[in-house]
Motif scaffolding. Structure first.
Motif, PDB file in Angstrom:
ATOM      1  N   PRO A 182     -84.205 -15.911  36.428  1.00 57.62           N
ATOM      2  CA  PRO A 182     -83.076 -16.530  37.132  1.00 57.62           C
ATOM      3  C   PRO A 182     -82.028 -15.499  37.560  1.00 57.62           C
ATOM      4  O   PRO A 182     -81.915 -14.435  36.945  1.00 57.62           O
ATOM      5  CB  PRO A 182     -82.490 -17.478  36.079  1.00 57.62           C
ATOM      6  CG  PRO A 182     -82.937 -16.936  34.764  1.00 57.62           C
ATOM      7  CD  PRO A 182     -84.250 -16.249  34.993  1.00 57.62           C
ATOM      8  N   TRP A 183     -81.304 -15.831  38.599  1.00 53.70           N
ATOM      9  CA  TRP A 183     -80.233 -14.942  39.069  1.00 53.70           C
ATOM     10  C   TRP A 183     -79.128 -14.863  38.031  1.00 53.70           C
ATOM     11  O   TRP A 183     -78.806 -15.848  37.372  1.00 53.70           O
ATOM     12  CB  TRP A 183     -79.668 -15.473  40.395  1.00 53.70           C
ATOM     13  CG  TRP A 183     -80.648 -15.371  41.521  1.00 53.70           C
ATOM     14  CD1 TRP A 183     -81.973 -15.049  41.446  1.00 53.70           C
ATOM     15  CD2 TRP A 183     -80.372 -15.618  42.905  1.00 53.70           C
ATOM     16  NE1 TRP A 183     -82.538 -15.066  42.697  1.00 53.70           N
ATOM     17  CE2 TRP A 183     -81.588 -15.416  43.614  1.00 53.70           C
ATOM     18  CE3 TRP A 183     -79.235 -15.986  43.621  1.00 53.70           C
ATOM     19  CZ2 TRP A 183     -81.679 -15.570  44.997  1.00 53.70           C
ATOM     20  CZ3 TRP A 183     -79.320 -16.140  44.993  1.00 53.70           C
ATOM     21  CH2 TRP A 183     -80.528 -15.925  45.674  1.00 53.70           C
ATOM     22  N   LEU A 184     -78.532 -13.693  37.925  1.00 57.43           N
ATOM     23  CA  LEU A 184     -77.488 -13.506  36.922  1.00 57.43           C
ATOM     24  C   LEU A 184     -76.077 -13.697  37.474  1.00 57.43           C
ATOM     25  O   LEU A 184     -75.123 -13.836  36.737  1.00 57.43           O
ATOM     26  CB  LEU A 184     -77.597 -12.098  36.326  1.00 57.43           C
ATOM     27  CG  LEU A 184     -78.870 -11.815  35.535  1.00 57.43           C
ATOM     28  CD1 LEU A 184     -78.902 -10.376  35.064  1.00 57.43           C
ATOM     29  CD2 LEU A 184     -78.986 -12.770  34.350  1.00 57.43           C
ATOM     30  N   TYR A 185     -75.965 -13.669  38.809  1.00 65.28           N
ATOM     31  CA  TYR A 185     -74.644 -13.796  39.423  1.00 65.28           C
ATOM     32  C   TYR A 185     -74.678 -14.903  40.481  1.00 65.28           C
ATOM     33  O   TYR A 185     -75.742 -15.204  41.028  1.00 65.28           O
ATOM     34  CB  TYR A 185     -74.229 -12.481  40.109  1.00 65.28           C
ATOM     35  CG  TYR A 185     -73.991 -11.355  39.148  1.00 65.28           C
ATOM     36  CD1 TYR A 185     -72.755 -11.215  38.511  1.00 65.28           C
ATOM     37  CD2 TYR A 185     -74.998 -10.432  38.854  1.00 65.28           C
ATOM     38  CE1 TYR A 185     -72.530 -10.178  37.619  1.00 65.28           C
ATOM     39  CE2 TYR A 185     -74.779  -9.397  37.957  1.00 65.28           C
ATOM     40  CZ  TYR A 185     -73.541  -9.277  37.345  1.00 65.28           C
ATOM     41  OH  TYR A 185     -73.323  -8.254  36.467  1.00 65.28           O
ATOM     42  N   PRO A 186     -73.519 -15.462  40.797  1.00 63.51           N
ATOM     43  CA  PRO A 186     -73.457 -16.430  41.905  1.00 63.51           C
ATOM     44  C   PRO A 186     -73.982 -15.779  43.187  1.00 63.51           C
ATOM     45  O   PRO A 186     -73.899 -14.554  43.348  1.00 63.51           O
ATOM     46  CB  PRO A 186     -71.966 -16.733  42.035  1.00 63.51           C
ATOM     47  CG  PRO A 186     -71.348 -16.328  40.743  1.00 63.51           C
ATOM     48  CD  PRO A 186     -72.205 -15.247  40.166  1.00 63.51           C
ATOM     49  N   ALA A 187     -74.517 -16.604  44.084  1.00 62.12           N
ATOM     50  CA  ALA A 187     -75.194 -16.093  45.274  1.00 62.12           C
ATOM     51  C   ALA A 187     -74.304 -15.218  46.154  1.00 62.12           C
ATOM     52  O   ALA A 187     -74.787 -14.322  46.842  1.00 62.12           O
ATOM     53  CB  ALA A 187     -75.742 -17.261  46.078  1.00 62.12           C
ATOM     54  N   ASP A 188     -72.995 -15.477  46.149  1.00 62.86           N
ATOM     55  CA  ASP A 188     -72.142 -14.722  47.079  1.00 62.86           C
ATOM     56  C   ASP A 188     -71.372 -13.586  46.408  1.00 62.86           C
ATOM     57  O   ASP A 188     -70.543 -12.932  47.040  1.00 62.86           O
ATOM     58  CB  ASP A 188     -71.177 -15.669  47.806  1.00 62.86           C
ATOM     59  CG  ASP A 188     -70.276 -16.403  46.830  1.00 62.86           C
ATOM     60  OD1 ASP A 188     -70.429 -16.218  45.605  1.00 62.86           O
ATOM     61  OD2 ASP A 188     -69.426 -17.175  47.302  1.00 62.86           O
ATOM     62  N   GLN A 189     -71.658 -13.315  45.142  1.00 61.88           N
ATOM     63  CA  GLN A 189     -70.921 -12.233  44.477  1.00 61.88           C
ATOM     64  C   GLN A 189     -71.498 -10.871  44.866  1.00 61.88           C
ATOM     65  O   GLN A 189     -72.706 -10.685  44.883  1.00 61.88           O
ATOM     66  CB  GLN A 189     -70.970 -12.416  42.957  1.00 61.88           C
ATOM     67  CG  GLN A 189     -70.044 -11.437  42.250  1.00 61.88           C
ATOM     68  CD  GLN A 189     -69.801 -11.808  40.792  1.00 61.88           C
ATOM     69  OE1 GLN A 189     -69.970 -12.947  40.389  1.00 61.88           O
ATOM     70  NE2 GLN A 189     -69.406 -10.818  40.003  1.00 61.88           N
ATOM     71  N   MET A 190     -70.644  -9.926  45.204  1.00 59.54           N
ATOM     72  CA  MET A 190     -71.120  -8.630  45.682  1.00 59.54           C
ATOM     73  C   MET A 190     -70.941  -7.486  44.696  1.00 59.54           C
ATOM     74  O   MET A 190     -71.522  -6.422  44.851  1.00 59.54           O
ATOM     75  CB  MET A 190     -70.453  -8.295  46.998  1.00 59.54           C
ATOM     76  CG  MET A 190     -70.948  -9.234  48.100  1.00 59.54           C
ATOM     77  SD  MET A 190     -70.398  -8.773  49.723  1.00 59.54           S
ATOM     78  CE  MET A 190     -68.678  -9.106  49.598  1.00 59.54           C
ATOM     79  N   THR A 191     -70.119  -7.691  43.699  1.00 59.12           N
ATOM     80  CA  THR A 191     -69.949  -6.640  42.694  1.00 59.12           C
ATOM     81  C   THR A 191     -69.436  -7.256  41.403  1.00 59.12           C
ATOM     82  O   THR A 191     -68.912  -8.374  41.414  1.00 59.12           O
ATOM     83  CB  THR A 191     -68.970  -5.538  43.162  1.00 59.12           C
ATOM     84  OG1 THR A 191     -68.807  -4.578  42.117  1.00 59.12           O
ATOM     85  CG2 THR A 191     -67.615  -6.101  43.516  1.00 59.12           C
ATOM     86  N   ASP A 192     -69.595  -6.542  40.292  1.00 62.61           N
ATOM     87  CA  ASP A 192     -69.054  -7.065  39.044  1.00 62.61           C
ATOM     88  C   ASP A 192     -67.737  -6.378  38.692  1.00 62.61           C
ATOM     89  O   ASP A 192     -67.140  -6.668  37.681  1.00 62.61           O
ATOM     90  CB  ASP A 192     -70.065  -6.885  37.907  1.00 62.61           C
ATOM     91  CG  ASP A 192     -70.210  -5.422  37.518  1.00 62.61           C
ATOM     92  OD1 ASP A 192     -69.928  -4.557  38.367  1.00 62.61           O
ATOM     93  OD2 ASP A 192     -70.593  -5.151  36.373  1.00 62.61           O
ATOM     94  N   ALA A 193     -67.322  -5.450  39.540  1.00 62.39           N
ATOM     95  CA  ALA A 193     -66.087  -4.727  39.234  1.00 62.39           C
ATOM     96  C   ALA A 193     -64.883  -5.622  39.499  1.00 62.39           C
ATOM     97  O   ALA A 193     -64.842  -6.339  40.491  1.00 62.39           O
ATOM     98  CB  ALA A 193     -65.992  -3.475  40.087  1.00 62.39           C
TER      99      ALA A 193
END
Ligand code: GTP
Ligand code: MG
Length: 307
Positions: A182-193
């Protein structure tokens, strides 16, 4: 914005891809091209990226989490050692490792040393020869062959991270090779910073752009406060830390002209990033010997090397 929604559980794939390579190979430029947005700062100067930063992209049913790492080189000083250790730990934690080589430089000592160490990395590996916009095709083929003789790569790509040439092929390949899950981030998230960190990085980039010859690369930027105001604007205070009084004067410039220009450029880019008006206040402080202060490393997301 990425126009995508997570696929059903059976089809979804998701994995970490570490981008490693010598300083200035173009890792951050590639990360931004893959993500489709500027999340990592880029400069002509070597050793721009300091700590591993994640950029997230979606291709078909796969979520690709790219880890931009600091350039790998022969470390001498403590900050250098921390950066290089950070790069290798990014590679060890990844599902796939992408080694980037500046094709213009070819297999120089730096690239050679990385290839030797890479042989011990167990994960699937790809070779990415970058900057094809400025190299002859014939030399690329020879370079690809040589590099493949030293480490076993599962695929080789020739790209220009700058023009975007070949970047899609890299993304497509990775999308089918990251593990199912499964994906770990929402579909539109571009960075974790966090935004505070991205904003500090933008100011550091403008600082480097303007003063790349005069300033040692150790100067650093921290976001000290971030306040959203009723009118929708954001008030941000940042401090630029330098090591000596003489450097503080350089950053300020005559009558404050240099810092004013840096502030104007950074403000514009931060405002575009957060899509809100920004009031940016920059301060310059001398912080001697921060290279030996463990807290500073933690604030950059790096481990403090023991010796
Ligand atoms: N001509 C050309 N220049 C490129 C290309 N990719 C990156 N560059 C330039 O190379 C320089 C270094 O790029 P970065 O993306 O900061 O390199 P990096 O590998 O992240 O560097 P460090 O963070 O210092 O390890 C910048 O001036 C980029 O514009 C490319 O495909 N072609
Ligand atoms: Mg970089």
């Amino acid at each position: 914005m990425v126009d995508a929604s997570p696929p059903g559980e059976s089809a979804a794939r998701c994995g970490f891809v570490a981008l490693i390579g010598a300083p200035n190979a173009g890792k951050s430029t590639l990360l931004n091209a893959l993500v489709g947005s500027k999340v990592s700062i880029v400069s002509r100067k070597v050793q721009t990226t300091r700590s591993p930063l994640r950029g997230i992209a979606v291709e078909d049913d796969s979520q690709l989490i790219f880890v931009d790492t600091p350039g790998i080189f022969q470390p001498r000083r403590r900050l250098d050692r921390a950066m290089v250790a950070g790069a290798w730990s990014g590679a060890r934690d990844a599902d796939i490792v992408a080694l980037m080589i500046d094709a213009r430089k070819g297999l120089d000592d730096e690239a050679d040393a990385i290839l030797a160490q890479l042989a011990e990395v167990k994960q699937p590996k790809i070779l990415v020869l970058n900057k094809v916009d400025v190299v002859e095709r014939a030399s690329l083929l020879a370079l690809a062959k040589n590099a493949n003789e030293r480490a076993r790569f599962d695929a080789t790509f020739m790209i220009s991270a700058l023009t975007g040439d070949g970047v899609r092929d890299v993304k497509k390949w990775l999308a089918v090779h990251v593990p199912p899950g499964p994906w770990l981030y929402p579909a539109d998230q571009m960075t974790d910073a966090p935004l505070r960190q991205l904003a500090a990085e933008i100011t550091r980039e403008k600082l480097f752009d303007r003063l790349h010859q005069e300033l040692p690369y150790q100067s650093t930027v921290e976001t000290e406060s971030w306040a959203e105001r009723k009118d929708g604007s954001v008030r941000i205070e940042q401090t630029i830390y330098v090591e000596r009084e003489s450097q503080r004067k350089i950053v300020l410039g005559k009558g404050g002209a240099t810092i004013k220009a840096i502030g104007a450029e950074a403000r514009k880019e931060i405002a575009a990033m957060i899509e809100a008006p920004v009031h940016l206040f920059l301060f310059v402080k001398v912080r001697e010997g921060w290279e030996n202060d463990p807290d500073r490393y933690r604030s950059m997301g790096l481990e403090f090397p023991a010796d």
